[in-house]
Design a protein around this motif. Structure first.
Motif, PDB file in Angstrom:
ATOM      1  N   LYS A   1      11.976 -33.299   3.645  1.00 49.99           N
ATOM      2  CA  LYS A   1      12.729 -33.120   2.403  1.00 49.99           C
ATOM      3  C   LYS A   1      13.869 -34.123   2.327  1.00 49.99           C
ATOM      4  CE  LYS A   1      15.313 -29.764  -0.300  1.00 49.99           C
ATOM      5  NZ  LYS A   1      15.956 -28.454  -0.307  1.00 49.99           N
ATOM      6  N   GLN A   2      14.590 -34.303   3.417  1.00 51.99           N
ATOM      7  CA  GLN A   2      15.711 -35.245   3.442  1.00 51.99           C
ATOM      8  C   GLN A   2      15.249 -36.681   3.201  1.00 51.99           C
ATOM      9  OE1 GLN A   2      17.386 -34.385   7.307  1.00 51.99           O
ATOM     10  NE2 GLN A   2      18.711 -32.782   6.504  1.00 51.99           N
ATOM     11  N   LEU A   3      14.062 -37.008   3.681  1.00 56.68           N
ATOM     12  CA  LEU A   3      13.521 -38.360   3.530  1.00 56.68           C
ATOM     13  C   LEU A   3      12.706 -38.533   2.250  1.00 56.68           C
ATOM     14  CD1 LEU A   3      12.441 -38.942   7.230  1.00 56.68           C
ATOM     15  CD2 LEU A   3      14.385 -39.987   6.036  1.00 56.68           C
ATOM     16  N   ASN A   4      12.616 -37.452   1.480  1.00 60.49           N
ATOM     17  CA  ASN A   4      11.873 -37.450   0.221  1.00 60.49           C
ATOM     18  C   ASN A   4      10.403 -37.841   0.420  1.00 60.49           C
ATOM     19  OD1 ASN A   4      11.686 -36.942  -2.534  1.00 60.49           O
ATOM     20  ND2 ASN A   4      12.017 -39.090  -3.043  1.00 60.49           N
ATOM     21  N   ILE A   5       9.792 -37.263   1.434  1.00 60.36           N
ATOM     22  CA  ILE A   5       8.359 -37.456   1.671  1.00 60.36           C
ATOM     23  C   ILE A   5       7.674 -36.090   1.693  1.00 60.36           C
ATOM     24  CG2 ILE A   5       8.620 -39.628   2.920  1.00 60.36           C
ATOM     25  CD1 ILE A   5       8.214 -38.086   5.529  1.00 60.36           C
ATOM     26  N   ASN A   6       6.393 -36.088   1.443  1.00 66.99           N
ATOM     27  CA  ASN A   6       5.627 -34.843   1.455  1.00 66.99           C
ATOM     28  C   ASN A   6       5.203 -34.495   2.871  1.00 66.99           C
ATOM     29  OD1 ASN A   6       5.802 -34.719  -1.317  1.00 66.99           O
ATOM     30  ND2 ASN A   6       3.834 -35.691  -1.642  1.00 66.99           N
ATOM     31  N   LEU A   7       5.037 -33.222   3.121  1.00 68.69           N
ATOM     32  CA  LEU A   7       4.550 -32.714   4.402  1.00 68.69           C
ATOM     33  C   LEU A   7       3.433 -31.725   4.109  1.00 68.69           C
ATOM     34  CD1 LEU A   7       4.752 -32.374   7.488  1.00 68.69           C
ATOM     35  CD2 LEU A   7       6.456 -30.587   7.064  1.00 68.69           C
ATOM     36  N   THR A   8       2.254 -32.014   4.633  1.00 70.70           N
ATOM     37  CA  THR A   8       1.102 -31.148   4.423  1.00 70.70           C
ATOM     38  C   THR A   8       0.645 -30.568   5.750  1.00 70.70           C
ATOM     39  OG1 THR A   8       0.393 -32.472   2.533  1.00 70.70           O
ATOM     40  CG2 THR A   8      -1.251 -31.015   3.520  1.00 70.70           C
TER      41      THR A   8
ATOM     42  N   PHE B   1      13.995 -24.597   0.827  1.00 71.93           N
ATOM     43  CA  PHE B   1      12.987 -25.407   0.158  1.00 71.93           C
ATOM     44  C   PHE B   1      12.773 -25.035  -1.306  1.00 71.93           C
ATOM     45  CE2 PHE B   1      11.906 -25.133   4.714  1.00 71.93           C
ATOM     46  CZ  PHE B   1      12.304 -26.423   5.042  1.00 71.93           C
ATOM     47  N   ASN B   2      13.646 -24.192  -1.842  1.00 69.41           N
ATOM     48  CA  ASN B   2      13.545 -23.843  -3.267  1.00 69.41           C
ATOM     49  C   ASN B   2      13.612 -25.109  -4.113  1.00 69.41           C
ATOM     50  OD1 ASN B   2      13.417 -21.154  -2.606  1.00 69.41           O
ATOM     51  ND2 ASN B   2      15.475 -20.651  -3.306  1.00 69.41           N
ATOM     52  N   GLY B   3      12.646 -25.257  -4.982  1.00 67.97           N
ATOM     53  CA  GLY B   3      12.632 -26.399  -5.884  1.00 67.97           C
ATOM     54  C   GLY B   3      12.000 -27.657  -5.309  1.00 67.97           C
ATOM     55  N   TRP B   4      11.768 -27.691  -4.014  1.00 60.62           N
ATOM     56  CA  TRP B   4      11.126 -28.862  -3.400  1.00 60.62           C
ATOM     57  C   TRP B   4       9.617 -28.676  -3.462  1.00 60.62           C
ATOM     58  CZ3 TRP B   4       9.413 -29.724   2.116  1.00 60.62           C
ATOM     59  CH2 TRP B   4       9.070 -31.056   2.333  1.00 60.62           C
ATOM     60  N   GLN B   5       8.931 -29.650  -3.990  1.00 62.45           N
ATOM     61  CA  GLN B   5       7.490 -29.550  -4.141  1.00 62.45           C
ATOM     62  C   GLN B   5       6.742 -30.385  -3.118  1.00 62.45           C
ATOM     63  OE1 GLN B   5       6.370 -30.225  -8.206  1.00 62.45           O
ATOM     64  NE2 GLN B   5       7.901 -28.817  -8.976  1.00 62.45           N
ATOM     65  N   GLY B   6       7.392 -30.723  -2.022  1.00 64.41           N
ATOM     66  CA  GLY B   6       6.785 -31.600  -1.035  1.00 64.41           C
ATOM     67  C   GLY B   6       6.101 -30.911   0.129  1.00 64.41           C
ATOM     68  N   LEU B   7       6.147 -29.602   0.180  1.00 61.60           N
ATOM     69  CA  LEU B   7       5.513 -28.878   1.284  1.00 61.60           C
ATOM     70  C   LEU B   7       4.180 -28.323   0.811  1.00 61.60           C
ATOM     71  CD1 LEU B   7       5.683 -27.832   4.188  1.00 61.60           C
ATOM     72  CD2 LEU B   7       6.933 -25.844   3.316  1.00 61.60           C
ATOM     73  N   GLY B   8       3.103 -28.723   1.487  1.00 60.45           N
ATOM     74  CA  GLY B   8       1.782 -28.308   1.050  1.00 60.45           C
ATOM     75  C   GLY B   8       0.907 -27.830   2.192  1.00 60.45           C
TER      76      GLY B   8
ATOM     77  N   ARG C   1       6.298 -18.280   6.212  1.00 61.38           N
ATOM     78  CA  ARG C   1       7.674 -18.129   6.694  1.00 61.38           C
ATOM     79  C   ARG C   1       8.506 -19.352   6.318  1.00 61.38           C
ATOM     80  NH1 ARG C   1       9.571 -16.673  12.740  1.00 61.38           N
ATOM     81  NH2 ARG C   1       8.587 -14.715  12.186  1.00 61.38           N
ATOM     82  N   VAL C   2       7.958 -20.532   6.517  1.00 58.20           N
ATOM     83  CA  VAL C   2       8.702 -21.756   6.222  1.00 58.20           C
ATOM     84  C   VAL C   2       8.805 -21.977   4.719  1.00 58.20           C
ATOM     85  CG1 VAL C   2       8.733 -24.262   6.526  1.00 58.20           C
ATOM     86  CG2 VAL C   2       8.117 -22.774   8.444  1.00 58.20           C
ATOM     87  N   PHE C   3       7.695 -21.859   4.010  1.00 52.51           N
ATOM     88  CA  PHE C   3       7.667 -22.097   2.575  1.00 52.51           C
ATOM     89  C   PHE C   3       8.635 -21.176   1.837  1.00 52.51           C
ATOM     90  CE2 PHE C   3       5.989 -21.466  -1.708  1.00 52.51           C
ATOM     91  CZ  PHE C   3       5.751 -22.767  -2.123  1.00 52.51           C
ATOM     92  N   SER C   4       8.780 -19.954   2.305  1.00 59.41           N
ATOM     93  CA  SER C   4       9.609 -18.960   1.632  1.00 59.41           C
ATOM     94  C   SER C   4      11.096 -19.108   1.911  1.00 59.41           C
ATOM     95  CB  SER C   4       9.160 -17.546   2.038  1.00 59.41           C
ATOM     96  OG  SER C   4       7.820 -17.338   1.653  1.00 59.41           O
TER      97      SER C   4
END
Length: 80
Positions: free
Chosen positions: A20-27, A52-59, A45-48
């Motif tokens: 998130k800090q580096l503005n990259i996605n993590l899948t 990470f509210n509002g960040w769309q980089g975790l998949g 657990r992590v997604f919730s």
């Protein structure tokens, strides 16, 4: 089971914070069908976490060829 969640979730959390800090996605790849429930619990657990509210980089990459894929997709939609 809980011991594995408690050990792995903080590591994924830290990776997600860095991404998130580096503005990259993590899948996260849920490749191992025998451990799918464990992977989903860790991901949830992590997604919730409010971090990470509002960040769309975790998949999550899901093997859609499995019979239970539809149920997992529904679960992910509800989580999102």
């Amino acid at each position: 089971y809980q011991e594995a969640i408690d050990a792995i979730a903080p590591k994924l959390f830290n990776l997600a914070v860095q991404a998130k800090q580096l503005n990259i996605n993590l899948t996260v790849d849920a490749e191992e069908s025998d451990r799918l429930d464990l992977s989903l619990d860790i991901f949830e657990r992590v997604f919730s976490d409010p971090t990470f509210n509002g960040w769309q980089g975790l998949g999550l990459a899901l093997q859609s060829y499995q019979k239970r894929a539809w149920y997992v997709i529904d679960w992910l939609v509800d989580l999102a």
